[in-house]
Design an enzyme around this catalytic site. Structure first.
Site, mmCIF file in Angstrom:
data_model
loop_
_atom_site.group_PDB
_atom_site.id
_atom_site.type_symbol
_atom_site.label_atom_id
_atom_site.label_comp_id
_atom_site.label_asym_id
_atom_site.label_seq_id
_atom_site.Cartn_x
_atom_site.Cartn_y
_atom_site.Cartn_z
ATOM 1 N N CYS A 179 0.898 -1.274 0.092
ATOM 2 C CA CYS A 179 -0.223 0.026 0.003
ATOM 3 C C CYS A 179 0.886 1.402 -0.103
ATOM 4 O O CYS A 179 0.662 2.321 -0.483
ATOM 5 C CB CYS A 179 -1.085 -0.109 1.089
ATOM 6 S SG CYS A 179 -0.128 0.059 2.930
ATOM 7 N N HIS A 225 -1.967 0.443 7.545
ATOM 8 C CA HIS A 225 -2.405 0.413 6.381
ATOM 9 C C HIS A 225 -2.435 1.892 5.799
ATOM 10 O O HIS A 225 -2.646 2.806 6.705
ATOM 11 C CB HIS A 225 -3.664 -0.370 6.020
ATOM 12 C CG HIS A 225 -4.160 -0.320 4.833
ATOM 13 N ND1 HIS A 225 -3.446 -0.803 3.534
ATOM 14 C CD2 HIS A 225 -5.556 -0.358 4.151
ATOM 15 C CE1 HIS A 225 -4.184 -1.345 2.663
ATOM 16 N NE2 HIS A 225 -5.335 -0.907 2.912
#
Length: 438
Positions: A55, A281
């Site tokens: 990510c 994340h």
């Protein structure tokens, strides 16, 4: 023309390998990073992430894609217009923008020898078959690094042309890793090391997530370790943060927990698109409301400067900081005047000056460049973190409340992180479902 580099220059790739992975590459982490740039079949402008880890690359690239589409379409209507041709164009545009920020003398495009880079058909890189793509070839870090080759291009137009002719390689198994190596090779290994204030690998050896230096490199073109503006003095060390206002922004839940301070350059980017960090994340929030990135009014500037001398967010400063605040705002700051103002603003002689008292005195008619209501969109590239397990944007209606008292809700990390940018924000999300930051 692409120029294939001699092996002596390709030797730099060994240094990049060590910078990214450290002394040893863990197979499970390498496997999670071994994916291409895949678009979701449900949200055709949204990149899909198969596993946790990359990510740090995917979210910034998606942010640049959304920025490009919002500039072109002015609103979220692009969601109904995306086809394969537009997908390829906006992906390549985003990659070239990220490369362009590296201020490279040449662009070194890293690719794989043809015998290890079997093209995947366009149909295979969208839709449900995405989960099977990682099984196209066995993941082998040693073989991957043995097969790395480099082309050199003099200008971004040539890079754009090359990528448009080779989009299948971007979407193939190692597309993200090849672009990661391309960015560092183009920026220059030593320049990346010089920007970063850490000796740790850019990809965490235990958990496989990208470091803040890597995130900053992809958002701004510089691999700085910190997210404040310019430099901060920490224990006598001048630590480098963000150099200037960025194209897209960055906010993080870590600021709420006081692990870091995000500066104005990141909170107030040129475009209303922000990469958002949870503790595990990266996702993206965005809006079609251009006024969210309008130039600051004088009173907004005053609040920002005042709060820069109030790092703990107490809404007051020590009285002895008043002269510095006035100086920073180009207001009268002679000592005699400052002493008069101290007595007026701290009439009980408590040694502090409240934000509201300061604003009432110097900026009684506050103006705001930010609208009270606007639409927010959220992107999370992990299918399992989306409603019904499909990657798609989640839209909400945001409102900025008049009250200075913000609601704190530990169980709502989305609201928590948004309040680091807009302290008084509330959001009504579609279907009353708050999207996940994880």
């Amino acid at each position: 023309m692409a120029e294939t580099l001699p092996s002596a220059i390709e030797q730099e790739l060994l240094g990049i390998k060590h910078l990214l992975w450290g002394n040893e590459i863990k197979l499970d982490i390498f496997k999670r990073w071994s994916q291409g740039f895949y678009f979701s079949s449900n949200e055709k402008s949204a990149l899909e992430q198969t596993e946790g880890g990359p990510c740090a690359i995917i979210a910034p690239v998606e942010a640049f894609i959304i920025k490009s589409l919002l500039l072109e379409y002015k609103d979220l209507s692009f969601r109904d217009s995306i086809n394969l041709e537009i997908q390829n164009r906006v992906l390549v545009t985003a990659l070239c923008e990220i490369l362009g920020q590296c201020n490279a003398r040449k662009y070194y495009i890293v690719y794989l020898d043809s015998d290890n880079s079997e093209p995947i058909s366009e149909a295979e890189v969208t839709g449900p078959s995405i989960q099977s793509i990682n099984t196209v070839q066995a993941v082998d870090p040693a073989k991957f690094h043995e097969k790395l080759k480099v082309h050199s291009f003099q200008c971004l137009d040539d890079v754009n042309k090359y990528y448009m002719e080779n989009t299948s390689n971007l979407k193939a198994q190692y597309g993200i890793l090849l672009f990661l190596y391309t960015v560092i090779a183009s920026k220059g290994l030593e320049r990346v090391k010089a920007d970063s204030d850490t000796q740790d690998p850019l990809i965490d050896e235990t958990y496989g997530y990208g470091s803040q230096s890597l995130i900053n490199l992809f958002i701004t073109g510089r691999a700085t370790t910190y997210v404040w503006d310019h430099y901060e003095d920490v224990g006598g060390l001048k630590l480098k943060g963000i150099e200037k206002q960025s194209q897209i922004g960055f906010i993080t839940v870590m600021e709420y927990h006081r692990y870091c301070t995000v500066g104005s350059f990141y909170k107030n980017p040129m475009h209303p698109v922000w990469v958002v960090a949870s503790d595990t994340h990266l996702t993206v929030i965005f809006s079609d409301e251009r006024k969210l990135v309008s130039p600051e009014t004088k009173s907004e500037q005053a609040r920002r400067v005042f709060k820069s001398f109030d790092p703990h967010g107490n809404n007051f400063i020590s009285s002895d900081k008043l002269q510095d605040v006035l100086k920073n705002l180009d207001l009268v700051s002679e000592l005699e005047y400052v002493n008069i103002m101290k007595k007026k603003l701290d009439n009980e002689n408590l040694g502090i000056i409240l934000l509201n008292a300061f604003m009432d005195e110097f900026f009684p008619k506050e103006e705001s460049s930010t609208p009270d209501m606007f639409t927010l969109g959220h992107y999370n590239g992990l299918a399992r973190s989306n409603i019904n397990g499909h990657v798609q944007y989640h839209v909400g209606s945001a409102i900025l409340l008049e009250s200075d008292i913000k609601s704190v809700c530990e169980s709502n990390p989305m609201l928590t992180v948004l309040q680091t940018k807009w302290p008084n924000i509330e959001v009504n999300w579609c279907d009353n479902i708050t999207p996940s930051l994880n």
